[in-house]
Scaffold this motif. Structure first.
Motif, PDB file in Angstrom:
ATOM      1  N   THR A 128       0.824  -1.210   0.000  1.00  0.00           N
ATOM      2  CA  THR A 128       0.000   0.000   0.000  1.00  0.00           C
ATOM      3  C   THR A 128       0.860   1.262   0.000  1.00  0.00           C
ATOM      4  O   THR A 128       0.574   2.232  -0.711  1.00  0.00           O
ATOM      5  CB  THR A 128      -0.948  -0.013   1.219  1.00  0.00           C
ATOM      6  N   ARG A 131       2.329   1.892  -3.458  1.00  0.00           N
ATOM      7  CA  ARG A 131       1.343   2.506  -4.343  1.00  0.00           C
ATOM      8  C   ARG A 131       1.164   3.984  -4.026  1.00  0.00           C
ATOM      9  O   ARG A 131       1.128   4.828  -4.916  1.00  0.00           O
ATOM     10  CB  ARG A 131       0.035   1.746  -4.127  1.00  0.00           C
ATOM     11  N   SER A 132       1.063   4.332  -2.742  1.00  0.00           N
ATOM     12  CA  SER A 132       0.918   5.738  -2.362  1.00  0.00           C
ATOM     13  C   SER A 132       2.163   6.524  -2.747  1.00  0.00           C
ATOM     14  O   SER A 132       2.068   7.676  -3.186  1.00  0.00           O
ATOM     15  CB  SER A 132       0.676   5.865  -0.855  1.00  0.00           C
ATOM     16  N   LEU A 134       4.195   6.040  -5.240  1.00  0.00           N
ATOM     17  CA  LEU A 134       4.135   6.314  -6.677  1.00  0.00           C
ATOM     18  C   LEU A 134       3.093   7.400  -6.973  1.00  0.00           C
ATOM     19  O   LEU A 134       3.334   8.316  -7.760  1.00  0.00           O
ATOM     20  CB  LEU A 134       3.802   5.018  -7.427  1.00  0.00           C
ATOM     21  N   ALA A 135       1.952   7.311  -6.292  1.00  0.00           N
ATOM     22  CA  ALA A 135       0.869   8.282  -6.523  1.00  0.00           C
ATOM     23  C   ALA A 135       1.288   9.694  -6.133  1.00  0.00           C
ATOM     24  O   ALA A 135       0.856  10.664  -6.750  1.00  0.00           O
ATOM     25  CB  ALA A 135      -0.376   7.876  -5.734  1.00  0.00           C
ATOM     26  N   PHE A 136       2.134   9.812  -5.103  1.00  0.00           N
ATOM     27  CA  PHE A 136       2.467  11.136  -4.585  1.00  0.00           C
ATOM     28  C   PHE A 136       3.878  11.591  -4.970  1.00  0.00           C
ATOM     29  O   PHE A 136       4.508  12.386  -4.270  1.00  0.00           O
ATOM     30  CB  PHE A 136       2.238  11.176  -3.068  1.00  0.00           C
ATOM     31  N   SER A 251       1.165   7.404   4.130  1.00  0.00           N
ATOM     32  CA  SER A 251       0.450   7.962   2.979  1.00  0.00           C
ATOM     33  C   SER A 251      -0.007   9.393   3.241  1.00  0.00           C
ATOM     34  O   SER A 251       0.063  10.250   2.361  1.00  0.00           O
ATOM     35  CB  SER A 251      -0.752   7.080   2.624  1.00  0.00           C
ATOM     36  N   ILE A 252      -0.491   9.658   4.452  1.00  0.00           N
ATOM     37  CA  ILE A 252      -0.918  11.021   4.802  1.00  0.00           C
ATOM     38  C   ILE A 252       0.264  11.991   4.662  1.00  0.00           C
ATOM     39  O   ILE A 252       0.142  13.075   4.096  1.00  0.00           O
ATOM     40  CB  ILE A 252      -1.506  11.057   6.238  1.00  0.00           C
ATOM     41  N   LYS A 255       1.261  12.519   1.008  1.00  0.00           N
ATOM     42  CA  LYS A 255       0.280  13.407   0.368  1.00  0.00           C
ATOM     43  C   LYS A 255       0.595  14.869   0.703  1.00  0.00           C
ATOM     44  O   LYS A 255       0.522  15.745  -0.152  1.00  0.00           O
ATOM     45  CB  LYS A 255      -1.127  13.017   0.822  1.00  0.00           C
ATOM     46  N   GLU A 256       0.973  15.138   1.951  1.00  0.00           N
ATOM     47  CA  GLU A 256       1.321  16.514   2.325  1.00  0.00           C
ATOM     48  C   GLU A 256       2.564  16.991   1.571  1.00  0.00           C
ATOM     49  O   GLU A 256       2.640  18.146   1.146  1.00  0.00           O
ATOM     50  CB  GLU A 256       1.516  16.633   3.843  1.00  0.00           C
ATOM     51  N   PHE A 258       3.459  15.908  -1.386  1.00  0.00           N
ATOM     52  CA  PHE A 258       3.007  16.087  -2.769  1.00  0.00           C
ATOM     53  C   PHE A 258       2.327  17.446  -2.937  1.00  0.00           C
ATOM     54  O   PHE A 258       2.653  18.216  -3.845  1.00  0.00           O
ATOM     55  CB  PHE A 258       2.041  14.952  -3.128  1.00  0.00           C
ATOM     56  N   ASP A 259       1.381  17.766  -2.037  1.00  0.00           N
ATOM     57  CA  ASP A 259       0.667  19.038  -2.123  1.00  0.00           C
ATOM     58  C   ASP A 259       1.642  20.213  -2.027  1.00  0.00           C
ATOM     59  O   ASP A 259       1.522  21.195  -2.751  1.00  0.00           O
ATOM     60  CB  ASP A 259      -0.385  19.141  -1.001  1.00  0.00           C
TER      61      ASP A 259
ATOM     62  N   VAL B 241      -0.724   6.147 -10.947  1.00  0.00           N
ATOM     63  CA  VAL B 241      -1.589   5.114 -10.379  1.00  0.00           C
ATOM     64  C   VAL B 241      -3.034   5.484 -10.689  1.00  0.00           C
ATOM     65  O   VAL B 241      -3.385   6.656 -10.787  1.00  0.00           O
ATOM     66  CB  VAL B 241      -1.429   4.947  -8.846  1.00  0.00           C
ATOM     67  N   ILE B 252      -6.893   9.926   4.349  1.00  0.00           N
ATOM     68  CA  ILE B 252      -6.353  11.230   3.929  1.00  0.00           C
ATOM     69  C   ILE B 252      -7.459  12.294   4.016  1.00  0.00           C
ATOM     70  O   ILE B 252      -7.241  13.390   4.527  1.00  0.00           O
ATOM     71  CB  ILE B 252      -5.778  11.147   2.493  1.00  0.00           C
TER      72      ILE B 252
END
Lengths: 266, 266
Positions: A128, A131-132, A134-136, A251-252, A255-256, A258-259, B241, B252
């Protein structure tokens, strides 16, 4: 061409760490994973399929692999189910080369976002996070300590294709601290006792490379890695729970990151 | 007092949905889960323990349960392992009443943050979201469609104690849309084709109640629930992804709600 009994047995050993080590191969099962392989232009050594159970979507995929000259091997649905180690096989199983996994060979000074996982034993969590990551927009995932094998079938499945899109280095703490010696990378340790929020820390990091370190839920990061960190960060939440799931926590934070990077671009 | 053979057999049926439905009971295994039960002042009907394998920490916990007059039942480590259905039993297993799970009985107009999960079949994802929901100040979790049984052993384990801290309603879509009829709650559907970011939407919601809806990774939310939403939101990420793990995605978004509500307080 059908798979012989001896070949079947060989492919089956890839469900075990020993078999993967001996051959340098791993398994990726099902339509979604194999679609991702094609999207990232990664071709299997060969592809096993069970004609009696494949769907229309699987057939299309099979044709695409055939066009890029991947070797296809036929077998019965029962045999495929045994190979894949899951009940709901979709009639497709790819056998792939395990890519480079040595840290010095994978490390690039140009990387801006690196994720490090220490002692993450659960393959579902590792997949998981992969995947996160790569996404971010993370460019490398490092596994250390007693983390799950990234090429075990369960991890590969949980990565939902990130296995083909993002390199993973497996290494020990010494090698990690050696790579960090030039001091170019800001090292952030996630810990419930962290003093700062990631948002505050990111403002000081700006465009510099960062490595985000996530440890196991039960024990957190080792003293060794905590000591190598520039900042100790935590995720604010109510104290009704002791900690978050480690895949959720990582992941959280990614994501931060990434943003933050996206905002700086625009 | 030892557990009789007949009692053993009864407890063992709680691993199945049928057994839990027939008795209204569920299992919670291990030190960490049972410590959380005590912290939320939830007492088991009785507690099974295997004296030969319990740790010091488990013994302390056992003494605390004894002081609040919980019935303790002795059994062998082998029997306990069979009951718990996991290899690494920590010598403790609680048998609890399944709490209220009807939506109308659980719904409070004062709730500000509600999570709804549709067709989340994986018990690990449901348990993880339960835990994140509690961590981020959500007051109710609603399960609908073919979502995993919240009181199955795997879900309970993944909730890491949230099972004792946050109510869960199990219901169908009709009942959900009926509860929303008064129009007081802003309904947010998570979908890759969403037009807005949650941050933007939250600014318009302010202090109003919100319900965050998360669907399955493969199929997303049903047309029915999508149609009942006030806003369709998505999580920005790279298109390397296709989607995020649903427990990650929901967590998130709940974290963003939490941060927003906290900022308004201060």
């Amino acid at each position: 061409l059908s798979l012989t009994r001896a070949e079947l047995k060989n492919v089956r050993t890839l469900q075990t760490a020993k078999g993967r080590r001996a051959t340098g191969l791993f398994l990726a099962e099902g339509v979604r994973l194999l679609e991702e392989a094609l999207r990232f232009d990664r071709r299997p050594e060969f592809l096993c399929y069970a004609p009696s159970v494949i769907s229309e979507r699987a057939q299309t995929l099979l044709d695409r692999f055939r066009r890029v000259r991947v070797t296809l091997r036929e077998l019965s649905a029962a045999d495929l189910g045994r190979l894949a180690g899951v009940e709901t096989s979709q009639g497709l199983l790819g056998v792939f080369q395990i890519p480079e996994r040595r840290l010095p060979q994978l490390w690039r000074p140009a990387f801006r976002n690196i994720l490090l996982c220490e002692n993450l034993a659960d393959p579902g969590n590792v997949g998981t996070l992969w995947r996160s990551a790569l996404a971010f927009g993370f460019e490398l995932m490092i596994l250390t300590g007693s983390s799950a094998d990234p090429y075990a079938p369960k991890t590969v499945r949980s990565s939902v294709g990130a296995v083909f899109g993002l390199p993973v280095a497996e290494t020990d703490r010494d090698e990690v601290t050696a790579m960090l010696k030039d001091g170019q990378t800001r090292v952030l340790a996630t810990t419930p006792r962290g003093a700062s929020s990631l948002k505050t820390v990111l403002k000081n990091i700006g465009d510099k490379p960062l490595m985000l370190m996530v440890g196991s839920e039960a024990d957190g990061l080792s003293e060794r890695l905590l000591a190598s960190a520039d900042e100790r960060i935590r995720i604010e939440h109510r104290d009704d729970v002791e900690s978050l799931n480690s895949a959720v926590a990582g992941s959280i934070l990614m994501k931060e990151c990434f943003d933050f990077r996206e905002r700086r671009k625009s």
